[in-house]
Scaffold this motif. Structure first.
Motif, mmCIF file in Angstrom:
data_model
loop_
_atom_site.group_PDB
_atom_site.id
_atom_site.type_symbol
_atom_site.label_atom_id
_atom_site.label_comp_id
_atom_site.label_asym_id
_atom_site.label_seq_id
_atom_site.Cartn_x
_atom_site.Cartn_y
_atom_site.Cartn_z
ATOM 1 N N GLY A 152 0.801 -1.227 0.000
ATOM 2 C CA GLY A 152 0.000 0.000 0.000
ATOM 3 C C GLY A 152 0.826 1.266 0.000
ATOM 4 O O GLY A 152 0.390 2.289 0.529
ATOM 5 N N LEU A 153 2.003 1.245 -0.612
ATOM 6 C CA LEU A 153 2.884 2.421 -0.601
ATOM 7 C C LEU A 153 2.236 3.592 -1.336
ATOM 8 O O LEU A 153 1.838 3.490 -2.486
ATOM 9 N N ASP A 154 2.135 4.741 -0.655
ATOM 10 C CA ASP A 154 1.612 5.953 -1.269
ATOM 11 C C ASP A 154 2.690 7.033 -1.267
ATOM 12 O O ASP A 154 3.793 6.834 -0.752
ATOM 13 N N SER A 155 2.385 8.190 -1.858
ATOM 14 C CA SER A 155 3.404 9.228 -2.044
ATOM 15 C C SER A 155 3.877 9.817 -0.720
ATOM 16 O O SER A 155 5.072 10.111 -0.549
ATOM 17 N N ILE A 156 2.953 9.999 0.241
ATOM 18 C CA ILE A 156 3.335 10.569 1.532
ATOM 19 C C ILE A 156 4.336 9.661 2.236
ATOM 20 O O ILE A 156 5.376 10.102 2.741
ATOM 21 N N ASN A 157 4.051 8.360 2.254
ATOM 22 C CA ASN A 157 4.937 7.451 2.961
ATOM 23 C C ASN A 157 6.219 7.164 2.183
ATOM 24 O O ASN A 157 7.261 6.891 2.790
ATOM 25 N N ARG A 158 6.173 7.245 0.858
ATOM 26 C CA ARG A 158 7.419 7.118 0.104
ATOM 27 C C ARG A 158 8.374 8.253 0.500
ATOM 28 O O ARG A 158 9.573 8.027 0.703
ATOM 29 N N GLU A 159 7.847 9.470 0.619
ATOM 30 C CA GLU A 159 8.680 10.604 1.027
ATOM 31 C C GLU A 159 9.274 10.373 2.407
ATOM 32 O O GLU A 159 10.462 10.623 2.646
ATOM 33 N N ARG A 160 8.451 9.874 3.351
ATOM 34 C CA ARG A 160 8.957 9.593 4.692
ATOM 35 C C ARG A 160 10.059 8.532 4.655
ATOM 36 O O ARG A 160 11.112 8.673 5.289
ATOM 37 N N LEU A 161 9.811 7.457 3.919
ATOM 38 C CA LEU A 161 10.763 6.350 3.866
ATOM 39 C C LEU A 161 12.088 6.788 3.247
ATOM 40 O O LEU A 161 13.165 6.366 3.704
ATOM 41 N N GLU A 162 12.021 7.619 2.233
ATOM 42 C CA GLU A 162 13.254 8.026 1.554
ATOM 43 C C GLU A 162 14.071 9.012 2.375
ATOM 44 O O GLU A 162 15.198 9.340 1.990
ATOM 45 N N ASN A 163 13.535 9.480 3.509
ATOM 46 C CA ASN A 163 14.289 10.347 4.416
ATOM 47 C C ASN A 163 14.815 9.611 5.641
ATOM 48 O O ASN A 163 15.363 10.238 6.552
ATOM 49 N N LEU A 164 14.662 8.282 5.678
ATOM 50 C CA LEU A 164 15.169 7.510 6.805
ATOM 51 C C LEU A 164 16.685 7.416 6.775
ATOM 52 O O LEU A 164 17.323 7.607 5.736
ATOM 53 N N ARG A 165 17.265 7.077 7.913
ATOM 54 C CA ARG A 165 18.705 6.845 7.985
ATOM 55 C C ARG A 165 19.047 5.599 7.169
ATOM 56 O O ARG A 165 18.418 4.559 7.325
ATOM 57 N N GLY A 166 20.013 5.716 6.306
ATOM 58 C CA GLY A 166 20.428 4.586 5.469
ATOM 59 C C GLY A 166 19.605 4.414 4.213
ATOM 60 O O GLY A 166 19.833 3.470 3.444
ATOM 61 N N VAL B 19 3.697 -2.639 -3.348
ATOM 62 C CA VAL B 19 3.020 -3.894 -3.679
ATOM 63 C C VAL B 19 1.604 -3.797 -3.109
ATOM 64 O O VAL B 19 1.426 -3.472 -1.932
ATOM 65 N N ILE B 20 0.610 -4.017 -3.945
ATOM 66 C CA ILE B 20 -0.815 -3.759 -3.701
ATOM 67 C C ILE B 20 -1.033 -2.239 -3.712
ATOM 68 O O ILE B 20 -0.386 -1.486 -2.986
ATOM 69 N N GLU B 21 -1.941 -1.807 -4.556
ATOM 70 C CA GLU B 21 -2.196 -0.377 -4.728
ATOM 71 C C GLU B 21 -2.767 0.247 -3.440
ATOM 72 O O GLU B 21 -3.559 -0.395 -2.733
ATOM 73 N N PRO B 22 -2.376 1.485 -3.137
ATOM 74 C CA PRO B 22 -2.878 2.137 -1.919
ATOM 75 C C PRO B 22 -4.402 2.141 -1.820
ATOM 76 O O PRO B 22 -4.956 1.946 -0.730
#
Length: 433
Positions: free
Chosen positions: A10-24, A33-36
């Motif tokens: 269920g990856l959406d744009s808001i959470n992709r932005e959060r994930l791409e700012n994590l350490r590492g 995988v599976i549409e939001p």
């Protein structure tokens, strides 16, 4: 080090932005995988088809699948152990997850080690004409609270003060429980359950003694058997109703109470055998009686807390989810963020129903976000939305927008939100009050 592939249900744009700012994150590649819309904007969950679709997507991938994660409640949290088992990625066991998510089994397990901190409870069949009598025979009397064995958010939860309340609640439960009971029963079929739990399937409900007080959530994780609580968030409700007004971090609970909450958390999660995954536990502290109550256990981070940890600690606590799924000790900072306090605010209306005729424009939202440093607003409706069609709402109100805000102290945080809320202009027609 090669790039590691992390699949997010269920990856959406808001959470992709959060994930791409994590350490590492520079060493990770995030894939949906599976549409939001299949997990966000619906209350229909064909979980068998969703699993088949996800498995096909993952098997088509021609590189290693290093982790499979999610950050949502049902059906995502419940699917993950099944999906991870098929691909050999890290997750807690299905049985340990169900000891948290199957509310009746969870209470039975909690009673084994922390019985003084849970309310009286019993399971019942909402389709049984004698259900109220059976609840009384189990020692529960008005008032009490009812909810499905498995639900999502505060959906289909009711306070019962009279036989009329119970009749109303069971009618609503009978009407709506199938949307979750059927897919949840599919998951139960894959688990090794005790006989007394197997007899109480997803079509059943819980009746529980009324508990209350200062509500909070302990966010934590288990890594290789080590239970680690890392943050406590206060949950503040509107006066006299069950609807949430805001989540506030860090907690303002007395330090001795916070220490006790962490102790109880370590005790119950170790007893359950939950491992290598994130969780959160909701509690009440009754200040008058000086008594702690465990409300429920969730097998995920609270997504609504992500920006709180980012603002105060310096990174979203999705850091915990990703690190655990990759077999790493979570690299979660503390108090390294831009703000000293943060809040997630719920902008609500308390209609029975209505149709939205105006929402704040993108320009209005952007102006408000610029006016309040660190603010982020997410509108949940559009013109023409019928409020009763919104998924994942409580039984008393509708959340039209979320606002994440940070400040240097609690007073400034609340004052800023009050001023912002006055400038969020929605309009309605066909209002049912």
């Amino acid at each position: 080090m090669s790039v590691r592939n992390v699949f997010v249900v269920g990856l959406d744009s808001i959470n992709r932005e959060r994930l791409e700012n994590l350490r590492g994150a520079e060493d990770y590649r995030f894939h949906g995988v599976i549409e939001p819309a299949e997990v966000y904007d619906t209350e229909i969950f064909p979980i068998e088809d969703m699993l088949a679709s996800a498995e096909a997507r993952l098997r088509e991938f021609n590189e290693p699948v290093d982790a499979i994660i999610g950050y949502m409640d049902f059906p995502v949290s419940t699917m993950l152990p099944l999906l991870c088992k098929r691909f050999g990625t890290r997750s807690t066991s299905l049985e340990s997850l169900l000891k948290c998510e199957h509310k009746y089994w969870s209470r039975l397990v909690q009673r084994e080690v922390i019985g003084d901190y849970i309310p009286r409870f019993t399971a019942f069949d909402p389709f049984d004409a004698q259900a109220l009598q059976h609840i009384g025979e189990a020692g529960l009397y008005f008032p009490f609270f009812v909810k499905p064995i498995k639900s999502s958010g505060s959906r289909l939860g009711f306070r019962i003060d009279s036989p009329e309340d119970f009749a109303y609640a069971t009618a609503r439960l009978c009407e709506g429980i199938g949307t979750i009971s059927e897919p949840f029963n599919f998951v139960l079929e894959h688990a090794n359950l005790p006989d007394n739990v197997r007899a109480v399937d997803g079509g059943h409900c819980m009746a529980e003694e009324i508990i209350g007080g200062w509500q909070c959530t302990v966010e934590g994780y288990v890594f290789e058997g080590d239970v680690v609580p890392y943050g406590i968030v206060d949950s503040i409700r509107y006066p006299q109703v069950l609807s949430f007004f805001c989540y506030r971090y860090p907690s303002r609970l007395p330090s001795a109470i916070q220490d006790k909450l962490q102790q109880l958390t370590r005790q119950i999660m170790a007893h359950i055998g939950y491992d290598n995954a994130a969780f959160n536990i909701e509690y009440f502290w009754d200040e008058v009686q000086d008594h702690i109550w465990l409300l429920e256990i969730n097998t995920r981070i609270a997504q609504s807390h992500c920006d709180l940890f980012d603002k105060v600690d310096g990174v979203s606590h999705q850091q915990v989810t990703v690190d655990l799924a990759l077999g790493q000790v979570p690299d979660m900072p503390s108090r390294q963020g831009r703000f000293k306090v943060a809040g997630t605010f719920f902008y609500r209306v308390f209609f029975v129903d209505a149709t939205v005729s105006r929402v704040p424009s993108a320009e209005e939202i952007e102006a408000l976000q610029q006016a309040y440093p660190g603010a982020r607003i997410s509108v949940q409706v559009e013109v023409g939305t019928r409020l009763s069609s919104l998924p994942e709402q409580d039984s008393y109100s509708y959340a039209l927008a979320y606002a994440w805000m940070g400040a240097d102290d609690d007073a400034a945080l609340e004052e800023n939100y009050a001023r912002l809320a006055e400038q969020l202009h929605f309009e309605f027609e066909d209002i049912v009050g």
